[in-house]
Design a protein around this motif. Structure first.
Motif, PDB file in Angstrom:
ATOM      1  N   PHE A  55      32.498  42.634  20.071  1.00  0.00           N
ATOM      2  CA  PHE A  55      31.462  42.177  19.131  1.00  0.00           C
ATOM      3  C   PHE A  55      32.080  41.283  18.044  1.00  0.00           C
ATOM      4  N   ARG A  56      33.194  41.726  17.462  1.00  0.00           N
ATOM      5  CA  ARG A  56      33.846  40.960  16.393  1.00  0.00           C
ATOM      6  C   ARG A  56      34.280  39.582  16.887  1.00  0.00           C
ATOM      7  N   LYS A  57      34.838  39.501  18.083  1.00  0.00           N
ATOM      8  CA  LYS A  57      35.299  38.215  18.620  1.00  0.00           C
ATOM      9  C   LYS A  57      34.115  37.293  18.902  1.00  0.00           C
ATOM     10  N   ARG A  58      33.003  37.889  19.356  1.00  0.00           N
ATOM     11  CA  ARG A  58      31.827  37.066  19.658  1.00  0.00           C
ATOM     12  C   ARG A  58      31.271  36.449  18.374  1.00  0.00           C
ATOM     13  N   VAL A  59      31.333  37.195  17.267  1.00  0.00           N
ATOM     14  CA  VAL A  59      30.774  36.711  16.000  1.00  0.00           C
ATOM     15  C   VAL A  59      31.756  35.817  15.252  1.00  0.00           C
ATOM     16  N   LEU A  60      33.029  36.227  15.196  1.00  0.00           N
ATOM     17  CA  LEU A  60      34.004  35.526  14.348  1.00  0.00           C
ATOM     18  C   LEU A  60      34.978  34.643  15.129  1.00  0.00           C
ATOM     19  N   VAL A  68      29.574  39.044   5.886  1.00  0.00           N
ATOM     20  CA  VAL A  68      28.161  38.648   5.916  1.00  0.00           C
ATOM     21  C   VAL A  68      27.763  38.273   7.339  1.00  0.00           C
ATOM     22  N   ALA A  69      28.644  37.543   8.050  1.00  0.00           N
ATOM     23  CA  ALA A  69      28.349  37.149   9.437  1.00  0.00           C
ATOM     24  C   ALA A  69      28.211  38.387  10.331  1.00  0.00           C
ATOM     25  N   GLY A  93      30.289  52.439  -8.455  1.00  0.00           N
ATOM     26  CA  GLY A  93      30.959  51.374  -9.196  1.00  0.00           C
ATOM     27  C   GLY A  93      31.590  50.346  -8.271  1.00  0.00           C
ATOM     28  N   MET A  94      32.112  50.797  -7.121  1.00  0.00           N
ATOM     29  CA  MET A  94      32.712  49.872  -6.149  1.00  0.00           C
ATOM     30  C   MET A  94      31.675  48.853  -5.678  1.00  0.00           C
ATOM     31  N   VAL A  95      30.461  49.313  -5.360  1.00  0.00           N
ATOM     32  CA  VAL A  95      29.418  48.399  -4.875  1.00  0.00           C
ATOM     33  C   VAL A  95      28.915  47.502  -6.008  1.00  0.00           C
ATOM     34  N   GLU A  96      28.783  48.078  -7.188  1.00  0.00           N
ATOM     35  CA  GLU A  96      28.215  47.318  -8.305  1.00  0.00           C
ATOM     36  C   GLU A  96      29.184  46.270  -8.855  1.00  0.00           C
ATOM     37  N   LYS A  97      30.440  46.612  -8.996  1.00  0.00           N
ATOM     38  CA  LYS A  97      31.376  45.716  -9.681  1.00  0.00           C
ATOM     39  C   LYS A  97      32.504  45.177  -8.809  1.00  0.00           C
ATOM     40  N   GLY A  98      32.579  45.630  -7.559  1.00  0.00           N
ATOM     41  CA  GLY A  98      33.663  45.143  -6.709  1.00  0.00           C
ATOM     42  C   GLY A  98      33.194  44.390  -5.480  1.00  0.00           C
ATOM     43  N   MET A  99      31.982  44.672  -5.017  1.00  0.00           N
ATOM     44  CA  MET A  99      31.474  44.050  -3.798  1.00  0.00           C
ATOM     45  C   MET A  99      30.843  42.691  -4.109  1.00  0.00           C
ATOM     46  N   PRO A 100      31.191  41.655  -3.331  1.00  0.00           N
ATOM     47  CA  PRO A 100      30.573  40.332  -3.556  1.00  0.00           C
ATOM     48  C   PRO A 100      29.048  40.405  -3.427  1.00  0.00           C
ATOM     49  N   GLU A 101      28.354  39.586  -4.180  1.00  0.00           N
ATOM     50  CA  GLU A 101      26.896  39.579  -4.192  1.00  0.00           C
ATOM     51  C   GLU A 101      26.325  39.282  -2.811  1.00  0.00           C
ATOM     52  N   GLY A 102      26.974  38.367  -2.093  1.00  0.00           N
ATOM     53  CA  GLY A 102      26.480  38.007  -0.760  1.00  0.00           C
ATOM     54  C   GLY A 102      26.512  39.175   0.203  1.00  0.00           C
ATOM     55  N   VAL A 103      27.551  40.004   0.124  1.00  0.00           N
ATOM     56  CA  VAL A 103      27.663  41.179   0.992  1.00  0.00           C
ATOM     57  C   VAL A 103      26.601  42.199   0.608  1.00  0.00           C
ATOM     58  N   ARG A 104      26.416  42.386  -0.696  1.00  0.00           N
ATOM     59  CA  ARG A 104      25.419  43.354  -1.163  1.00  0.00           C
ATOM     60  C   ARG A 104      24.026  42.921  -0.703  1.00  0.00           C
ATOM     61  N   ALA A 105      23.750  41.653  -0.767  1.00  0.00           N
ATOM     62  CA  ALA A 105      22.431  41.148  -0.340  1.00  0.00           C
ATOM     63  C   ALA A 105      22.245  41.345   1.167  1.00  0.00           C
ATOM     64  N   ALA A 106      23.309  41.116   1.938  1.00  0.00           N
ATOM     65  CA  ALA A 106      23.226  41.285   3.395  1.00  0.00           C
ATOM     66  C   ALA A 106      22.977  42.745   3.759  1.00  0.00           C
ATOM     67  N   LEU A 107      23.578  43.654   2.991  1.00  0.00           N
ATOM     68  CA  LEU A 107      23.351  45.083   3.227  1.00  0.00           C
ATOM     69  C   LEU A 107      21.907  45.467   2.894  1.00  0.00           C
ATOM     70  N   GLU A 139      47.615  41.663   9.685  1.00  0.00           N
ATOM     71  CA  GLU A 139      46.224  42.090   9.688  1.00  0.00           C
ATOM     72  C   GLU A 139      45.750  42.165   8.232  1.00  0.00           C
ATOM     73  N   ARG A 140      44.482  41.900   8.002  1.00  0.00           N
ATOM     74  CA  ARG A 140      44.009  41.737   6.632  1.00  0.00           C
ATOM     75  C   ARG A 140      42.575  42.239   6.499  1.00  0.00           C
ATOM     76  N   PRO A 141      42.066  42.279   5.252  1.00  0.00           N
ATOM     77  CA  PRO A 141      40.652  42.628   5.050  1.00  0.00           C
ATOM     78  C   PRO A 141      39.755  41.486   5.537  1.00  0.00           C
ATOM     79  N   PHE A 142      38.482  41.778   5.698  1.00  0.00           N
ATOM     80  CA  PHE A 142      37.515  40.726   6.028  1.00  0.00           C
ATOM     81  C   PHE A 142      37.220  39.908   4.771  1.00  0.00           C
ATOM     82  N   THR A 143      36.957  38.636   4.958  1.00  0.00           N
ATOM     83  CA  THR A 143      36.496  37.810   3.839  1.00  0.00           C
ATOM     84  C   THR A 143      34.999  38.039   3.644  1.00  0.00           C
TER      85      THR A 143
END
Length: 530
Positions: free
Chosen positions: A444-449, A323-324, A516-530, A314-318
Motif C-alpha cells: 500500500f505504501r509503495k503504491r501511494v508514495l 496526508v497522501a 498536546g501532541m495533536v494540538e501543538k505538534g501535529m501539522p495542520e494538514g495532517v490534523r485536517a486529513a484525520l 529510515e526516517r519519519p513520514f513527512t
C-alpha cells in the motif's frame, strides 16, 4: 515359525535357499550332494522359551553355514552385501551420541576399588607369574568399552570402512578429551529459550550453521563451495569445542563479508553476538578456557556506522506523505481483506506510536474505556505482546481515532481475548499477527508514495515521537522526554529517569500529552486529513 517339537523338546529348522542347496551340500559333504535344511536342538521343552531362543539359533546356524561355504571357496549364502543401516552406528551423529552415553556411564560408575582379579604379569626372570589386581566399577566399564571398540574396528575394517575415523571421533568424546558442540548448544538453547522469541532462537541457530559452513570450507578461501545446510549443521554439532580457537575462527568475520554471503557489518555483528554469548556460557560451565570471539567484532561498529550513512536512513513520514496515505483508499484497485485493517491501523499507529504487532494483536480486554470521571480511551500493551519489559504500558487514544476502537469493539466477540483485527492471520516463527500485515502495508505504501522511500510502518512511530518533540518545543508541558519514553515503551536514557523517578505517572498526565501532541505538534494538514 521355523521351530517344531521333537520328542519332548523343541528344535529349530533353518531352510537353505533352493539355488544354494548344492553349494551347501558340497560344503557339508552331504552324501546326496545337496542340503535343504539344517536342524538343531533348542534345549528346552517350553514353547515360549523356544520362541525366544529361535532368532539367536537361526543366526548362529547362518553364520556356521557361511563359514563352511567360505572355507570351501564358495560365497556366503547372501553374498557379501550388507544393508547400509548395518553400520548406522558408525555415522558421525550416531558415534557422538553413543560416545556421550558411554562418557556418562563411565562418569557415573564408582571409582572405588571393590574387586580383585587374578592376572598374569611378566616375571623378573622371564616368563609369566600370577598376580592380583584391584579394580573398580569404572575400570571394568572402561575395559568392556575397549573390548567393544576392538570388535567394531574389526567389523569396520572387514567391511572396508574407515575404522580410524570412527575411533578418532568416538575415543576423545567417550573419555572426556573432547566435548562436541551439539550437546552444549542444545543445553544452552534450553537455558535461554524461555526469555527469547522463536525468531531470535532461529537467528542463533543460523549463526552456528554459518560457523559450521565456514569450518567445512576452511582453507578454500572464499570459493563458491557451498555445503548443504544439513551438512553444515551436522558438522558444527560434531565439532569439539576444544578445537574452536581464536586462530581457527579469526577469518570468520572476513568470510561472512567477502564470501558468497556478502553480509553488512551490522549483520555480521548480529551473527557473531550469539557465538560470543554461547562461549561466555560455556566458559562459566567449565567447558571452555577462553572465549575465541572476544575482539572478533572490533572495527565492525565503525564500519556499520559508515555503511548506515552511505545507505539512506529510515526516517519519519513527512507531512505530505502522511496526508497522501490518509487520503488514499487501501482498497483502490485491489479488493482484499486487508484494506480496512490498513485504514484503521495507519491512524492508530500515527496517534499512539505503538509498535505494529502491539496494534495488530489488540483484544477487547486490552481496550480501556473512560471511567465515570472522564478521560480518554486507552489501550494496554501487555507482557505477551510487549517487546521488552519497558514496553508494557498504557497509551491513551485521541478522540480523532476513538471511533475506530468503538467500531471494532462492536463487531468483536464478548470474550476478553476477542481480537479487534481477526482478519490478520498469525504468521512467522512466533505467530505474530503483524507478519503478513507488514507485507500488505508495504504494498500500500509503495503504491501511494512510490518505491524510493525509506519508510515503513515503524515510521509512524518515528512520526509520533517527532510530533511529541515539536509539541514540547511549542509549549505542550506534558510532552516531556520522560513521558515520551513511557508512551513509546522505551527505557529512559537518563540516570534519574531510569532509577529514581516513578515508573508510571498519573493517568491524566499521559492524556494531556496525547492531546498536546495533536494540538501543538501535529501539522495542520495532517490534523485536517484525520
Amino acid at each position: 515359525m521355523n521351530i517344531f517339537r521333537r520328542g519332548h523338546s523343541w528344535a529349530v529348522r533353518f531352510h537353505i535357499p533352493r539355488e544354494r542347496r548344492a553349494d551347501v551340500g558340497r560344503a557339508y559333504g552331504a552324501a546326496t550332494g545337496h542340503k535343504a535344511e539344517i536342524v538343531k536342538a533348542l534345549g528346552t521343552s517350553d514353547r515360549a522359551e523356544a520362541i525366544a531362543r529361535r532368532p539367536k539359533a537361526l543366526e548362529a546356524i547362518r553364520q556356521e553355514v557361511d563359514a563352511r561355504l567360505v572355507a570351501a571357496g564358495l560365497p556366503p549364502l547372501h553374498g557379501d552385501w550388507k544393508p547400509a543401516w548395518a553400520f548406522a552406528w558408525s555415522e558421525p551423529e550416531a558415534v557422538i551420541t553413543e560416545a556421550l552415553e558411554a562418557r556418562k556411564e563411565i562418569a557415573d560408575a564408582s571409582p572405588v576399588e571393590d574387586e580383585t582379579d587374578e592376572v598374569w604379569v611378566d616375571a623378573p626372570n622371564g616368563g609369566l607369574r600370577r598376580s592380583t589386581m584391584s579394580t573398580s566399577e569404572r575400570d571394568r566399564k572402561i575395559s568392556t568399552l575397549q573390548d567393544v571398540l576392538r570388535d567394531r574396528v574389526d567389523e569396520l575394517e572387514n567391511a572396508g570402512k574407515d575404522a580410524d575415523a570412527y575411533i578418532k571421533t568416538f575415543w576423545p568424546v567417550a573419555f572426556g578429551e573432547a566435548t562436541p558442540l551439539g550437546e552444549l548448544l542444545d543445553r544452552w538453547i534450553r537455558d535461554i529459550e524461555g526469555g527469547l522469541r522463536r525468531q531470535t532462537i532461529m537467528g542463533h541457530r543460523l549463526a552456528f550453521r554459518l560457523l559450521g559452513e565456514f569450518l567445512m570450507t576452511q582453507g578454500t578461501r572464499f570459493t563458491d563451495t557451498v555445503p548443504a545446510d544439513e551438512q553444515a549443521t551436522a558438522h558444527i554439532r560434531a565439532t569439539a569445542i576444544e578445537t574452536v580457537t581464536k586462530k581457527r575462527v579469526g577469518e570468520f568475520p572476513e568470510w561472512l563479508a567477502q564470501g558468497r554471503h556478502g553480509l553488512s557489518a551490522k549483520t555480521i555483528q548480529s551473527r557473531i553476538s550469539p557465538l560470543k554469548t554461547f562461549w561466555d556460557w560455556a566458559e562459566r560451565k567449565g567447558y571452555s578456557e577462553a572465549n575465541p570471539w572476544l575482539g572478533a567484532t572490533t572495527g565492525l561498529k565503525k564500519r556499520a556506522e559508515q555503511q548506515k550513512v552511505a545507505k539512506a536512513e529510515e526516517r519519519p513520514f513527512t507531512e505530505t506523505e502522511i496526508v497522501a496515505l490518509l487520503h488514499a483508499d487501501p482498497d483502490e484497485g485491489k479488493r482484499w481483506k486487508y484494506g480496512p485493517a490498513i485504514f484503521d491501523l495507519l491512524r492508530l499507529g500515527l496517534l499512539t506510536g505503538a509498535r505494529q504487532n502491539e496494534l495488530c494483536s489488540l483484544t477487547r480486554g486490552r481496550v480501556i474505556e473512560p471511567s465515570a470521571e472522564g478521560g480518554l480511551w486507552a489501550i494496554r500493551v501487555t507482557n505477551d505482546v510487549a517487546k521488552t519489559k519497558n514496553a508494557q504500558r498504557l497509551i491513551p487514544i485521541h478522540p480523532l481515532v476513538q471511533s475506530i476502537l468503538e467500531r471494532r469493539l462492536a463487531s468483536a466477540g464478548e470474550e476478553p481475548d476477542a481480537l479487534l483485527f481477526p482478519e490478520l492471520p498469525p504468521g512467522g516463527p512466533d505467530g505474530k499477527r503483524s507478519w503478513t500485515f507488514a507485507k500488505r502495508f508495504s504494498e500500500f505504501r509503495k503504491r501511494v508514495l512510490g518505491e524510493d522511500h525509506h519508510t515503513d510502518f515503524h515510521s509512524l512511530r518515528r512520526t509520533f515521537l517527532t510530533y511529541m518533540e515539536e509539541a514540547n518545543a511549542n509549549g505542550a508541558s506534558a510532552c516531556t522526554e520522560l513521558v515520551r519514553d513511557h508512551l513509546a515503551g522505551h527505557k529512559p536514557q537518563s540516570l534519574a529517569g531510569s532509577t529514581y523517578v516513578a515508573k508510571q505517572f498519573d493517568r491524566g498526565l499521559y492524556d494531556r500529552a496525547i492531546l498536546g501532541m495533536v494540538e501543538k505538534g501535529m501539522p495542520e494538514g495532517v490534523r485536517a486529513a484525520l
